[in-house]
Design an enzyme around this catalytic site. Structure first.
Site, PDB file in Angstrom:
ATOM      1  N   MET A 138      16.709  -6.638  34.466  1.00  0.00           N
ATOM      2  CA  MET A 138      17.979  -6.730  34.827  1.00  0.00           C
ATOM      3  C   MET A 138      18.429  -8.105  35.790  1.00  0.00           C
ATOM      4  SD  MET A 138      18.530  -2.550  36.343  1.00  0.00           S
ATOM      5  CE  MET A 138      16.773  -2.754  37.309  1.00  0.00           C
ATOM      6  N   GLY A 178      19.452  -7.846  41.227  1.00  0.00           N
ATOM      7  CA  GLY A 178      18.560  -8.321  40.065  1.00  0.00           C
ATOM      8  C   GLY A 178      17.018  -7.706  40.156  1.00  0.00           C
ATOM      9  N   SER A 179      16.464  -7.375  39.117  1.00  0.00           N
ATOM     10  CA  SER A 179      15.134  -6.569  38.983  1.00  0.00           C
ATOM     11  C   SER A 179      14.691  -6.279  37.745  1.00  0.00           C
ATOM     12  CB  SER A 179      15.329  -5.403  40.150  1.00  0.00           C
ATOM     13  OG  SER A 179      16.648  -4.891  39.857  1.00  0.00           O
ATOM     14  N   ARG A 180      13.807  -5.271  37.804  1.00  0.00           N
ATOM     15  CA  ARG A 180      13.316  -4.923  36.425  1.00  0.00           C
ATOM     16  C   ARG A 180      12.963  -3.403  36.517  1.00  0.00           C
ATOM     17  NH1 ARG A 180       7.760  -7.595  34.997  1.00  0.00           N
ATOM     18  NH2 ARG A 180       6.686  -5.635  33.927  1.00  0.00           N
TER      19      ARG A 180
END
Length: 250
Positions: free
Chosen positions: A120, A208-210
């Site tokens: 993301m 922001g990440s995953r």
């Protein structure tokens, strides 16, 4: 539209609307607006105030929470996050989702399974959703580093939160929220023992990440590397179905 039953034969009534802002983000947006107005109206520093005001709009946009139409199917595993499918690999599930935690509730079985990683960016919706409906059996938070979430090793080294969901028929899926370079806070909306529906909001990761999804053995990916997916809507996989799919980037 919320809660309305829609189908592929035209039943239902829909209309476009601005997405709502999740309550978790409203305070950040209002703080940004307040600071920008302070520079504009009190100090008269337009060179700082106007950029901050635009940043405020970006903060509100980051926490947008659009409605999603979740497919109702006993086989469907829906995407838990918006973003880019950055990795698809055969891996062992995390130990935290496999080990006996003393609760008497079994974790995921040992053995390689398909892991789908969804990256993301700061421009994606960051509300995460349950890939299947069921009971939250495990919620394990692990502090860690803040490496680029696009890296494979982020699954084992970054700050993360593992979630295990079990359906009524005993089928289980684990998924992991992973913080990244900018993301510094994983915010859960659920706790162990809660019952969730497929596509229900379960948490968010700020900035922001995953998210990694661990499919059950014998289940393969329905999405391709490089494909963009939508949380709660894109069908990542069908339980017990494994087939080879190819695509062309163009």
């Amino acid at each position: 539209m919320a809660g309305e039953l829609l189908d592929n034969r035209g039943r239902g009534d829909v209309a476009w609307s601005f997405p709502s802002i999740h309550p978790e983000g409203r305070k950040f947006g209002l703080i940004a607006v307040g600071v920008s107005l302070l520079f504009l109206l009190v100090f008269g520093w337009e060179i700082i105030g106007w950029p901050l005001l635009m940043l405020s709009a970006g903060v509100f946009a980051f926490f947008r929470d659009p409605e999603r139409v979740v497919p109702h199917s006993d086989l469907a595993v829906v995407a838990p996050a918006d973003g880019l499918v950055s990795l698809i690999a055969q891996v062992e599930p995390p130990e935290e989702l496999k080990i006996d935690d003393g609760s008497g509730i079994a974790g995921l079985p040992a053995g390689p399974v398909t892991r789908i990683s969804i990256f993301m960016s700061v421009f994606d919706v960051h509300i995460n959703r349950a890939p299947i409906g069921g009971v939250i059996r495990r919620l394990v938070y692990i502090p860690g580093k803040f490496l680029n979430a696009d890296l494979d090793k982020a699954s084992e080294e970054n700050e993360r939160q593992h979630i295990l969901v079990e359906r009524a028929d005993g089928a289980r899926i684990g998924f992991t929220q992973i913080a990244g370079l900018v993301a510094r806070r994983i915010v859960p909306f659920v706790k162990e023992g809660d019952t969730v529906g497929s596509g229900q909001r379960v948490g968010l990761i700020r900035f922001g990440s995953r998210v990694d999804v661990y499919l059950p053995a014998g289940t393969g990916s329905n999405v391709l590397l490089g494909q963009r997916v939508i949380a709660g809507e894109t069908v990542l996989a069908e339980m017990g179905v494994q087939k080879h799919i190819e695509g062309i980037a163009q």
